[in-house]
Design a protein around this motif. Structure first.
Motif, PDB file in Angstrom:
ATOM      1  N   PRO A   1     -18.643   8.328   1.944  1.00  0.00           N
ATOM      2  CA  PRO A   1     -19.865   7.586   1.614  1.00  0.00           C
ATOM      3  C   PRO A   1     -19.616   6.676   0.408  1.00  0.00           C
ATOM      4  O   PRO A   1     -19.015   7.100  -0.556  1.00  0.00           O
ATOM      5  N   PHE A   2     -20.079   5.436   0.491  1.00  0.00           N
ATOM      6  CA  PHE A   2     -19.737   4.446  -0.534  1.00  0.00           C
ATOM      7  C   PHE A   2     -20.955   4.172  -1.408  1.00  0.00           C
ATOM      8  O   PHE A   2     -22.062   4.617  -1.122  1.00  0.00           O
ATOM      9  N   ASP A   3     -20.699   3.451  -2.478  1.00  0.00           N
ATOM     10  CA  ASP A   3     -21.778   3.052  -3.372  1.00  0.00           C
ATOM     11  C   ASP A   3     -22.294   1.697  -2.898  1.00  0.00           C
ATOM     12  O   ASP A   3     -21.525   0.758  -2.714  1.00  0.00           O
ATOM     13  N   LEU A   4     -23.587   1.619  -2.705  1.00  0.00           N
ATOM     14  CA  LEU A   4     -24.171   0.391  -2.155  1.00  0.00           C
ATOM     15  C   LEU A   4     -23.921  -0.803  -3.077  1.00  0.00           C
ATOM     16  O   LEU A   4     -23.639  -1.914  -2.613  1.00  0.00           O
TER      17      LEU A   4
ATOM     18  N   ASN B   1     -29.657   0.180   6.564  1.00  0.00           N
ATOM     19  CA  ASN B   1     -29.599   0.185   5.104  1.00  0.00           C
ATOM     20  C   ASN B   1     -28.697  -0.914   4.571  1.00  0.00           C
ATOM     21  O   ASN B   1     -29.020  -1.592   3.600  1.00  0.00           O
TER      22      ASN B   1
ATOM     23  N   ILE C   1     -22.015  -4.313  -2.173  1.00  0.00           N
ATOM     24  CA  ILE C   1     -22.570  -5.657  -2.350  1.00  0.00           C
ATOM     25  C   ILE C   1     -21.616  -6.531  -3.162  1.00  0.00           C
ATOM     26  O   ILE C   1     -21.321  -7.670  -2.793  1.00  0.00           O
TER      27      ILE C   1
ATOM     28  N   ALA D   1     -29.806  -3.984   2.242  1.00  0.00           N
ATOM     29  CA  ALA D   1     -29.210  -4.162   0.920  1.00  0.00           C
ATOM     30  C   ALA D   1     -28.614  -5.561   0.778  1.00  0.00           C
ATOM     31  O   ALA D   1     -28.786  -6.225  -0.246  1.00  0.00           O
TER      32      ALA D   1
END
Lengths: 229, 499
Positions: free
Chosen positions: A103-106, A15, A110, A19
């Motif tokens: 869990p992180f924010d995609l 993933n 970025i 991304a």
């Protein structure tokens, strides 16, 4: 720009890679354990390393220490599921540049990845300019003399890579190493073709102006900034 | 008050004081006997001496008529003494002291003259006359009148009854006994507080130990008993026991904490996968086909999370000891192994691995619930399949102990895989441990399978160990106690249920 993701959770690595490729258009390689990651980082062709902490064979912290131990200054973004300030302090002290808790924010990942790459190149602002060129790394758009230039993703990546260090000569090999991941065939004439296209598009935007990209025979390319015209 | 009475210090002090009280009573009694003997015998000696001098006074007295008389001129005895002197037995009274008591008292001394004469010399007796106490001695002597005359003279037998007041003697005895008694009481009075203080001091290490022990919390396991507590023979066992217990507790606490943190890490990672999958999908406009593929991946990710949670719950159940032990829960191990070999054959075929079941003919009852037995067998078999190289064989073998009624059943699962590094062999049963995590990830394992297997087997009273040589494959050997034979209908049931 080329990123190394060292993450043992295969789906997460997938993933992340997707991304980073789709978003900022980075070249991405993945390593599934610490030792492989360490070996790959040893090629020094990465502009950012995204590092998981809990890794088989060699954990993230140890990898980071090895990296900094051999004076590798590649920016490192740590992914951690561990809690606690002491861990974070220890990581930053060991030479990490940033961290994200799982869990992180995609989107955040970025943005942080891009910021770290930019900082690693010595630029603070997402818009880079040199002479009559303006490259907006956020929108991935290029303007010359105020005229928008429409570039293919690879052409854009080459220009972005060159404009971070105007006047520096980049060899074809270096461009290959930093713009393509292992999923691509490495042919230096691919670079030549892209540079040639890039040159044509930039000249079309400002007819009659000096060429922007200079070819140093046998050595590589650089942005020529007009003084030596 | 009740607790005070139960206190060891209180009991010790009471015991010591009681012993001391008894011994001081004994001392008082013995001193009474001893002092009485000493004082009375010296008093008797004095009495005799004085009686002798009275006799001397009789013998020395010269009467012109050759009579026997008592000459008091040379007699020097204390005025308070009493005496009576008789001639010829007790027929004739020669004289008596001036203070000889009244008739009634005299009657006490010489109630029967004949009896007095018959009584042996040096007989002592004690009497109370009036308010005073007297000691008396009876002395028989003789006085020969004119020994030089023909016929040897005349012999008079003299009887002397001599008494002296014995109040002083009795007083001396009383005060001696009183002195001993008072000394003992004083000693008792001093001993009580002294022992209390000594005990207080002596029990100080115990209190220190208690204070140290009470300072221990789940976050601070520091317990450093003073050297004295370790070297004192009475405290050493307690200190040792405390240290061991604390070490055990700390270990299990640390294990628990590690488990929680590992579990959190696993869950966070699983959630991170799902979240990133969803965010990746919404990163830019997608086609319907891309959405469908992405959603399918998300579902698969969610299923992995579900499986992980399921395994954690199973492990929690197993480690809670909820696995029932006993013949009430029994299932057929051989049937379970056969079923696992059948059901996992397709999984094995995917990796080009063949499963070989050896010696699974007869029913082998083990004290496990059917689902737990299945967990043990399937986990071990799956592990073996996953670590087998293509075109190899996984072997399941069962060995019951020989003999009429074997107590244990052993089965092994053998693979020809890469084996386990001896350095990591001790840790493979640890929760969340993965021999090769990157590989285990790709097969969906979270490193809980072997922990679950060991939990079940050990709760059933069995044991499991892995024998492995790197490059030569791994053999998992499970030893289980044998349960009572299962009725055939129950056997059919246990074969039906699955997990």
């Amino acid at each position: 720009m080329r990123v190394l993701i060292v993450e043992d959770e295969a789906r997460l690595a997938e993933n992340l890679a997707a991304a980073l490729r789709e978003g900022p258009g980075l070249a991405v390689d993945c390593a599934a354990d610490g030792l492989t990651g360490d070996a790959m980082a040893g090629y020094r062709c990465y502009d950012l390393i995204v590092l998981d902490l809990m890794l088989p064979k060699l954990d993230g912290l140890a990898l980071l220490r090895r990296l900094r131990g051999r004076r590798d200054s590649t920016p490192v973004l740590i992914l951690t599921a561990k809690e606690g300030k002491s861990t974070i302090v220890e990581l930053l002290n060991a030479g990490a540049d940033d961290y994200l808790a799982k869990p992180f924010d995609l989107g955040e990942l970025i943005a942080r990845a891009k910021a770290l790459i930019r900082r690693g190149k010595g630029a603070a602002h997402p818009t880079l300019s040199a002479l009559d060129l303006e490259v907006n790394t956020f929108e991935q758009s290029v303007h010359r003399n105020g005229v928008a230039v429409d570039l293919s993703p690879t052409e854009y990546r080459i220009l972005e890579y060159l404009i971070y260090h105007p006047r520096r000569i980049f060899s074809k090999r270096e461009l290959l190493e930093h713009l393509y991941d292992y999923n691509w065939e490495h042919h230096s004439n691919v670079i030549e073709a892209h540079v040639s296209n890039l040159r044509k598009k930039l000249e079309a935007a400002a007819p009659g102006a000096e060429p922007v990209i200079e070819t140093m025979r046998g050595r590589g390319y650089r942005l020529c900034l007009g003084q030596s015209a | 008050m009740k607790t005070a009475r139960k206190s060891i210090a209180f009991q010790l002090i009471a015991a010591v004081l009681a012993v001391e009280l008894v011994s001081s009573l004994l001392v008082a009694a013995l001193s009474l006997v001893y002092e009485r003997h000493i004082h009375l015998s010296s008093f008797d000696a004095v009495l005799r001496g004085r009686a002798d001098s009275v006799l001397g006074a009789v013998q020395d007295a010269d009467d012109v008529n050759d009579n026997v008389i008592l000459d008091r001129a040379d007699l020097h005895v204390p005025g308070e003494d009493l005496y009576e002197v008789y001639d010829d037995g007790v027929k004739r009274l020669l004289g008596r002291s001036s203070n000889w008591p009244a008739e009634d008292a005299k009657g006490l001394v010489a109630a029967a003259p004949a009896q007095l004469a018959a009584t042996a010399s040096n007989t002592f007796s004690h009497l109370k006359i009036g308010r005073r106490r007297y000691g008396f001695v009876l002395l028989h002597g003789s006085r020969i009148v004119d020994p030089g005359e023909p016929g040897g003279g005349k012999v008079h037998s003299i009887t002397i009854l001599y008494g002296a007041p014995s109040d002083r003697v009795w007083h001396a005895i009383d005060s001696a006994v009183e002195f001993y008694a008072a000394g003992s009481i004083l000693l008792l009075a001093i001993t009580g507080p002294l022992i209390a203080w000594l005990l207080h001091r002596g029990l100080l290490p115990l209190r220190q130990l208690a204070a140290l022990a009470s300072g221990i919390t789940a976050n601070d396991w520091h317990f450093d008993p003073p050297e004295s507590a370790r070297t004192t023979p009475e405290l050493a066992p307690l200190t040792q026991a405390l240290e061991n217990t604390l070490a055990r507790l700390e270990r299990s606490f640390v294990q628990q904490r590690t488990f929680v943190s590992d579990a959190a890490h696993e869950l966070k990672t699983a959630v991170a996968v799902i979240k990133s999958s969803l965010q990746l999908l919404s990163l830019r406009p997608r086609t319907v086909a891309e959405w469908q593929a992405g959603l399918a991946r998300c579902v698969a990710d969610a299923e992995r999370l579900e499986e992980l949670v399921g395994k954690m719950l199973t492990l929690a159940r197993v480690e809670d000891g909820a696995v029932a032990v006993g013949s009430a829960q029994a299932c057929d191990l051989a049937g379970c192994l056969r079923r696992a070999a059948d059901e996992l054959a397709t999984v094995a075929a995917l990796r080009s691995v063949r499963i070989d079941a050896v010696n699974l003919s007869e029913a082998m009852p083990v004290p496990l619930a059917a689902e737990d037995c299945w967990l043990v067998v399937s986990n071990l078999l799956l592990n073996a399949i996953q670590h087998s190289p293509p075109e190899s064989v996984v072997e399941i073998r069962m060995d019951a102990e020989t003999g009429e009624s074997p107590a244990a059943i052993e089965f092994s699962v053998v693979d020809r895989g890469e084996g386990i590094d001896p350095a990591v062999l001790p840790y493979v049963f640890d929760r969340f441990y993965r021999g090769d995590p990157s590989r285990a990830r790709s097969t969906g394992g979270a490193g809980l399978g072997l922990a679950i297997v060991r939990g079940i087997v050990e709760h059933a009273g069995g044991s499991i160990h892995l024998a492995s040589a790197p490059g030569n494959g791994t053999t998992a050997i499970v030893r289980l106690p044998r349960a009572a034979p299962i009725p055939s209908h129950a056997l059919a049931d246990s074969a039906v249920s699955s997990v």
